[in-house]
Structure formats: structure tokens, C-alpha cells
Write an enzyme that holds these catalytic residues in place. Structure first.
Site, PDB file in Angstrom:
ATOM      1  N   LYS A 220       5.308  17.164 -17.527  1.00  0.00           N
ATOM      2  CA  LYS A 220       4.759  17.256 -18.895  1.00  0.00           C
ATOM      3  C   LYS A 220       5.037  18.639 -19.486  1.00  0.00           C
ATOM      4  O   LYS A 220       5.116  18.804 -20.708  1.00  0.00           O
ATOM      5  CB  LYS A 220       3.265  16.939 -18.894  1.00  0.00           C
ATOM      6  CG  LYS A 220       2.400  17.780 -17.964  1.00  0.00           C
ATOM      7  CD  LYS A 220       1.890  19.050 -18.586  1.00  0.00           C
ATOM      8  CE  LYS A 220       1.095  19.864 -17.594  1.00  0.00           C
ATOM      9  NZ  LYS A 220       0.536  21.104 -18.181  1.00  0.00           N
TER      10      LYS A 220
ATOM     11  N   SER B 198      -1.604  25.959 -24.825  1.00  0.00           N
ATOM     12  CA  SER B 198      -0.521  25.633 -23.907  1.00  0.00           C
ATOM     13  C   SER B 198       0.559  26.708 -23.944  1.00  0.00           C
ATOM     14  O   SER B 198       1.233  26.897 -24.955  1.00  0.00           O
ATOM     15  CB  SER B 198       0.092  24.276 -24.266  1.00  0.00           C
ATOM     16  OG  SER B 198       1.323  24.093 -23.599  1.00  0.00           O
TER      17      SER B 198
END
Length: 353
Positions: A196, A259
Site C-alpha cells: 500500500k 502519511s
């Protein structure tokens, strides 16, 4: 819930290791947080803060910092391994040099080792002698350290070849803010967590180019398809990729400003080169190293991974980010359900008509 107080070591005093140490301390455990920076460890012990990684967060007094890994491990039978993938072998090598009793290692990093193409649990098993390794457990899922440290609701999953050990770690961590599920598919959990980061880098690039939500939604959807394609070739269950370690982690990593992989991709999309991006991040961007490993895995298993392929060219072959996205959009036409048909074929063992 009533729980037995345990002494737990956490190796890695970055944002994620510190946030997980907080969860354990909230659950009443004695937590030993190991790091190699003496000033950082002094700050943790004296001021109960870790400002570089979790600014503004007050740490529970039950967390004690250590610069000696041997001291941190004394009297414990569970280690939370929260170091970057590239440091796994080094840290496990130190552990096997000082440890005399079996240890359960819970790794919480998300990556694949280039060249060897081993998942992190396989790296640990390769480095740690069998007489010193009780079990390896992986903890993964959509979980930014910044939000865990604020005790915002978070759900993760744990997996292991030894599900009794996984359930023990579930009990160790679970509380009203941090819900823990179990999943027996350790391959799928590790592959979903690692890959991911590749898609998050790509999502950051599309945002940096100013391409908007349509492009990112398509990228996430097609990214999940290629993650599942490779994962199933490696022996994972397709159901895992519809869960926390799959679509859950993918969504949060591709859409959140927390992130670091998205942030790195965003800078790449805005025209910065890879060296500039990595120099400015201040923390490890696992997706860069994992892109190399996934590119090698795609070749090994003969799996089509177009997003990974073009990202590999951006990172390592100096292909312009906009040109790479244009290449993706110009790919030959195909049927969206082709991946589903391949899944059904693999599951039934029958050839498609």
C-alpha cells in the site's frame, strides 16, 4: 477488561514505536522503550515527551526509555519491533547476541526486502535462531501514529503462523480506543501492509500534479487490484485485501497528510527529485525501498503491476512523474472484471472459457 500486567520491550523510539508504547502503558503494562539516541531517551524519561516524532504529546509515566537493548529486554518475553525494514536484520542480530530465553517478536513495520524478496516475518525467522524465537506476530492496519497517540479510535489486525500467539498480542493491545482483530493470513497481511505504500507514493504524485479526486480514486482501486494479484500469487487469501490490512490501510495511507509516503509522492509530483524528497522527510519512506522489491516480485511471479512499474521508473530511472501518469492512462484497453475472473479461476482451479 481485566488483564495481567506484563513487561514489554519496544525496539524503536520513532513515532509508531512510541504510539504503541502508549497503548501498552494505557493497558497497565510496564513498557521499556529502546532507542539509540541518548538525548531522545533522556527526554522520554525526564520530560515524558518525544517531541521530534510526536510533538505536543505527553507520554505515560509507565514508559521508560533505554539506550541498552539488553536492559530493555531483561525480564520480558515479548518484543515490539518498530524499526524500519532496512534495520530489521541489524536489530535482530543484536537481540540474538544478548538473548538467552525464547522471545515473541511482534513486528509492526511494513516493507519487503529487495533482492532477497523476503517479508519481514521471514527476515526475522532467518536471522533469529529457532531456540530463541517463540513466535513471530505481525500487527498491521490503518493506523497513523499521530492519531493513536491522541487516543483516537483505531482498528488493526494481528496475524501469525501461531494464532495462539496472535491472540495473546490481541489481548495485550486491545482497549476502547485501539481495537485489534485477528487474521490467520500472515502473507496477505504483510503484503497488503507493504505494497500500500507504493500506491500511496503514486497517490501523492497525482495530488502533487493537481489531478484531483477522480484520479486518486482510480489509482486506489486499481492499486488494490495489483496488490491482490501479487498477493494471491504468493499464497495470500483474496479476502484479506478487502479488510483492514488491505483496503483499510490503503485508503488511509493514500489520503492522509500524516502519511509520509503520500507526502513524499506529493513532493515528487511537484517536481522535486528523489534525493531532495528523502532529505527533507526526516523519516524513513518505506515505499521507495518496497517499490524496488515489488518490481522484482512482479517479474519473479510474472504478475502485471502497471502502477508499480511506472513508479519504479520515476524513482529509479528518472522518468518524469507527469509522463509516468500519462503512460498509465495510455495503456491498452482491458476489462475491469478481468482481475475478478482471474481470482475465481485461481480459487476454483478451473480454466476460464
Amino acid at each position: 477488561m481485566e488483564r495481567k500486567k506484563e513487561s514489554v520491550a519496544v525496539a524503536g523510539a520513532g513515532s509508531w514505536g512510541t504510539a504503541l508504547a502508549m497503548v501498552l502503558a494505557d493497558n497497565g503494562h510496564d513498557v521499556r522503550l529502546w532507542g539509540h539516541n541518548p538525548d531522545q531517551i533522556e527526554e522520554i524519561n525526564k520530560h515524558h515527551t518525544n517531541q521530534k516524532y510526536l510533538s505536543g504529546i505527553h507520554l505515560p509515566a509507565e514508559i521508560r526509555g533505554y539506550t541498552s537493548l539488553e536492559e530493555a529486554l531483561t525480564g520480558t518475553d515479548t518484543l515490539i519491533l518498530a524499526v524500519p525494514t532496512k534495520a530489521i536484520r541489524e536489530v535482530v542480530g543484536k537481540i540474538k547476541g544478548i538473548r538467552k530465553e525464547p522471545l515473541t517478536i511482534v513486528h509492526v513495520s511494513k516493507g519487503i526486502e529487495p533482492d532477497s524478496l523476503l517479508r519481514i516475518s521471514e527476515m526475522i525467522e532467518e536471522e533469529m535462531p529457532g531456540n530463541l524465537l517463540d513466535s513471530v506476530v505481525v500487527l498491521s492496519g490503518p493506523s497513523h501514529a499521530e492519531e493513536v497517540s491522541l487516543r483516537h479510535p483505531t482498528t488493526v489486525t494481528v496475524s501469525s503462523k501461531n494464532m495462539v500467539a496472535a491472540e495473546k498480542i490481541q489481548d495485550l493491545f486491545i482497549n476502547n480506543n485501539f481495537r485489534v482483530y485477528t487474521n490467520p493470513d500472515i502473507i496477505g497481511v504483510e503484503i497488503g501492509g507493504a505494497l500500500k505504500n507504493i500506491i500511496a507514493l503514486a497517490a501523492g504524485i497525482t495530488d502533487g500534479l493537481g489531478y484531483g479526486d477522480n484520479a486518486k480514486a482510480a489509482l486506489i482501486t486499481r492499486g488494490l487490484a495489483e496488490i491482490a494479484r501479487l498477493g494471491m500469487k504468493m499464497g495470500a487469501s483474496p479476502l484479506t485485501f478487502s479488510g483492514l490490512a488491505g483496503i483499510g490501510d490503503l485508503i488511509v495511507t493514500c489520503t492522509s497528510v500524516h502519511s509520509r509516503n503520500w507526502r513524499a509522492g506529493n513532493l515528487l509530483g511537484k517536481g522535486h527529485n528523489l534525493q531532495e524528497v528523502l532529505g527533507n522527510m526526516g523519516m524513513v519512506v518505506e515505499g521507495v525501498r518496497t517499490t524496488k522489491a515489488a518490481h522484482q516480485l512482479a517479474q519473479k511471479y510474472d504478475v502485471k503491476m502497471p502502477i508499480t512499474t511506472v513508479l519504479y521508473d520515476v524513482l529509479f530511472n528518472n522518468v518524469n512523474a507527469k509522463d509516468a501518469v500519462d503512460l498509465l492512462m495510455a495503456r491498452g484497453k482491458t476489462h475491469e472484471m478481468e482481475d475478478l475472473a482471474n481470482v475465481l479461476e485461481d480459487q476454483s482451479g478451473n480454466k476460464k472459457d
